[in-house]
Scaffold this motif. Structure first.
Motif, short mmCIF file in Angstrom:
data_model
loop_
_atom_site.label_atom_id
_atom_site.label_comp_id
_atom_site.label_asym_id
_atom_site.label_seq_id
_atom_site.Cartn_x
_atom_site.Cartn_y
_atom_site.Cartn_z
N ARG A 165 34.77 6.41 0.60
CA ARG A 165 35.11 6.25 -0.73
C ARG A 165 35.40 4.67 -0.98
O ARG A 165 35.18 4.28 -2.23
CB ARG A 165 36.31 7.13 -1.44
CG ARG A 165 36.25 8.47 -1.38
CD ARG A 165 37.49 9.30 -2.12
NE ARG A 165 38.68 8.82 -1.28
CZ ARG A 165 39.11 9.48 -0.42
NH1 ARG A 165 38.62 10.44 0.09
NH2 ARG A 165 40.39 8.99 0.07
N PHE A 166 35.99 3.90 -0.17
CA PHE A 166 36.36 2.54 -0.25
C PHE A 166 35.08 1.84 -0.57
O PHE A 166 35.16 0.60 -1.21
CB PHE A 166 37.05 2.46 1.11
CG PHE A 166 37.72 0.63 0.75
CD1 PHE A 166 38.78 0.47 -0.10
CD2 PHE A 166 37.29 -0.24 1.48
CE1 PHE A 166 39.11 -0.89 0.01
CE2 PHE A 166 37.88 -1.62 1.57
CZ PHE A 166 38.57 -1.87 0.53
N THR A 167 34.08 2.17 -0.03
CA THR A 167 32.70 1.56 -0.26
C THR A 167 32.35 1.49 -1.68
O THR A 167 31.46 0.50 -2.11
CB THR A 167 31.68 1.94 0.51
OG1 THR A 167 31.29 3.38 0.11
CG2 THR A 167 31.85 1.79 1.89
N THR A 168 32.81 2.24 -2.60
CA THR A 168 32.51 2.46 -4.07
C THR A 168 33.42 1.69 -4.92
O THR A 168 33.40 1.55 -5.99
CB THR A 168 32.29 3.83 -4.34
OG1 THR A 168 33.55 4.43 -4.37
CG2 THR A 168 31.46 4.44 -3.84
N ARG A 169 34.37 1.02 -4.21
CA ARG A 169 35.49 0.39 -5.11
C ARG A 169 34.86 -0.67 -6.13
O ARG A 169 34.06 -1.43 -5.57
CB ARG A 169 36.75 -0.27 -4.09
CG ARG A 169 36.11 -1.68 -3.46
CD ARG A 169 37.09 -2.18 -2.21
NE ARG A 169 36.39 -3.04 -1.57
CZ ARG A 169 35.44 -3.13 -0.75
NH1 ARG A 169 34.80 -1.88 -0.42
NH2 ARG A 169 35.19 -4.09 0.04
N ASP A 170 35.50 -0.58 -7.39
CA ASP A 170 34.93 -1.67 -8.15
C ASP A 170 33.56 -1.77 -8.66
O ASP A 170 32.94 -2.77 -9.13
CB ASP A 170 35.57 -3.03 -7.85
CG ASP A 170 36.96 -3.17 -7.57
OD1 ASP A 170 37.83 -2.66 -8.34
OD2 ASP A 170 37.31 -4.02 -6.57
N LEU A 171 32.96 -0.71 -8.56
CA LEU A 171 31.51 -0.60 -8.77
C LEU A 171 31.11 -0.06 -10.10
O LEU A 171 32.26 0.93 -10.51
CB LEU A 171 30.46 0.08 -7.77
CG LEU A 171 30.38 -0.51 -6.46
CD1 LEU A 171 29.48 0.43 -5.36
CD2 LEU A 171 29.97 -1.94 -6.29
N THR A 172 30.07 -0.27 -10.87
CA THR A 172 29.66 0.43 -11.82
C THR A 172 28.73 1.52 -11.41
O THR A 172 28.49 1.86 -10.39
CB THR A 172 28.90 -0.66 -12.78
OG1 THR A 172 27.59 -0.59 -12.27
CG2 THR A 172 29.59 -1.85 -13.12
N THR A 204 19.53 -0.85 -2.19
CA THR A 204 19.62 -1.98 -1.60
C THR A 204 19.21 -2.26 -0.17
O THR A 204 19.14 -3.23 0.06
CB THR A 204 21.20 -2.35 -1.37
OG1 THR A 204 21.91 -1.63 -0.59
CG2 THR A 204 22.00 -2.35 -2.75
N THR A 205 18.60 -1.25 0.49
CA THR A 205 17.82 -1.48 1.71
C THR A 205 16.47 -0.56 1.33
O THR A 205 16.31 -0.08 0.48
CB THR A 205 18.97 -0.89 2.61
OG1 THR A 205 18.70 0.85 2.58
CG2 THR A 205 20.13 -1.24 2.72
N GLU A 210 27.48 -3.58 1.59
CA GLU A 210 27.26 -5.31 1.91
C GLU A 210 25.75 -5.73 1.40
O GLU A 210 25.88 -7.04 0.94
CB GLU A 210 27.44 -5.45 3.63
CG GLU A 210 27.47 -6.70 4.13
CD GLU A 210 27.50 -6.77 5.33
OE1 GLU A 210 27.61 -8.07 5.65
OE2 GLU A 210 27.76 -5.98 6.29
N SER A 211 24.72 -4.96 1.25
CA SER A 211 23.73 -5.53 0.91
C SER A 211 23.63 -5.64 -0.58
O SER A 211 23.00 -6.41 -1.22
CB SER A 211 22.52 -4.47 1.21
OG SER A 211 22.43 -4.50 2.53
N LEU A 212 24.59 -4.72 -1.40
CA LEU A 212 24.57 -4.93 -2.71
C LEU A 212 25.16 -6.02 -3.32
O LEU A 212 24.75 -6.90 -4.21
CB LEU A 212 25.37 -3.68 -3.07
CG LEU A 212 25.77 -3.61 -4.72
CD1 LEU A 212 24.53 -3.34 -5.56
CD2 LEU A 212 26.78 -2.38 -5.02
N ASP A 213 26.43 -6.50 -2.84
CA ASP A 213 27.33 -7.61 -3.25
C ASP A 213 27.99 -8.38 -2.41
O ASP A 213 28.80 -9.22 -2.40
CB ASP A 213 28.22 -7.06 -4.40
CG ASP A 213 29.14 -6.28 -3.95
OD1 ASP A 213 29.30 -5.87 -2.74
OD2 ASP A 213 29.86 -5.74 -4.81
N GLY A 214 27.82 -7.92 -0.89
CA GLY A 214 28.29 -8.78 0.15
C GLY A 214 30.00 -8.27 0.67
O GLY A 214 30.32 -8.60 1.50
#
Length: 177
Positions: free
Chosen positions: A28-35, A43-44, A168-172
């Motif tokens: 879940r944490f990987t989706t924080r602050d995403l639209t 992204t890959t 990470e590939s999306l926005d670092g």
């Protein structure tokens, strides 16, 4: 001996729930602050996106928890799957029109709560069912509730790692480190 009075089993259930919670958190944490758009973005080289991964893990956990309760009938008939069945399964890996990140995460929370209740309420972690016939299952194999829960943990952890790479590939941003 009644399983719920056995401290080892109580500890085992706590360990299962704690491990599941940890890996669910990282996913879940990987989706924080995403639209919603970002959650659906590839992204890959893979077809995977963050929202789709969470949808897949949700579906997988729901199906395996259902297997614990109902046996192979809960899994469907893999031998006779149609192209439409495979297409529907592929939709679990992507954000579809109308899907929102909030909705995907809410569905995941619902399934997680149901699984956690199942783990707490199961009379016997050794109860087992035969696996359904499928090319990816060993013929004649049986899985205990314990084995299924370990599989859910493994699936969640594996896809959490995939999600970290996608993010990470999306926005670092990283989940760890």
């Amino acid at each position: 001996m009644n399983e719920t009075s056995n401290n080892t089993v109580i500890d085992e259930r706590s360990d299962i729930l704690e491990t599941l919670a940890k890996h669910r958190h990282f996913l879940r944490f990987t989706t924080r602050d995403l639209t919603d758009e970002q959650a659906g973005q590839r992204t890959t080289a893979s077809e995977l996106c963050l929202g789709g991964l969470i949808k897949h893990v949700t579906s997988t956990e729901r199906n395996w928890a259902d297997f614990i309760q109902r046996g192979p009938a809960a899994m469907g008939d893999f031998k006779n799957m149609t192209e439409a069945d495979f297409a529907k399964r592929a939709d679990d890996f992507r954000m579809l029109p109308g899907d929102t990140l909030a909705g995907v995460l809410a569905a995941y929370e619902e399934v997680a709560a149901a699984t956690d209740k199942l783990v707490a309420d199961l009379p016997d972690l050794n109860a087992s069912h035969p696996l359904p016939e499928a090319p990816w299952f060993e013929p004649g194999a049986r899985w205990s509730a314990r084995r299924v829960l370990l599989h859910i943990i493994a699936e969640t952890a594996q896809h959490s790692g995939h999600a970290d790479i996608i993010r990470e590939s999306l926005d670092g941003a990283k989940s760890m480190g």
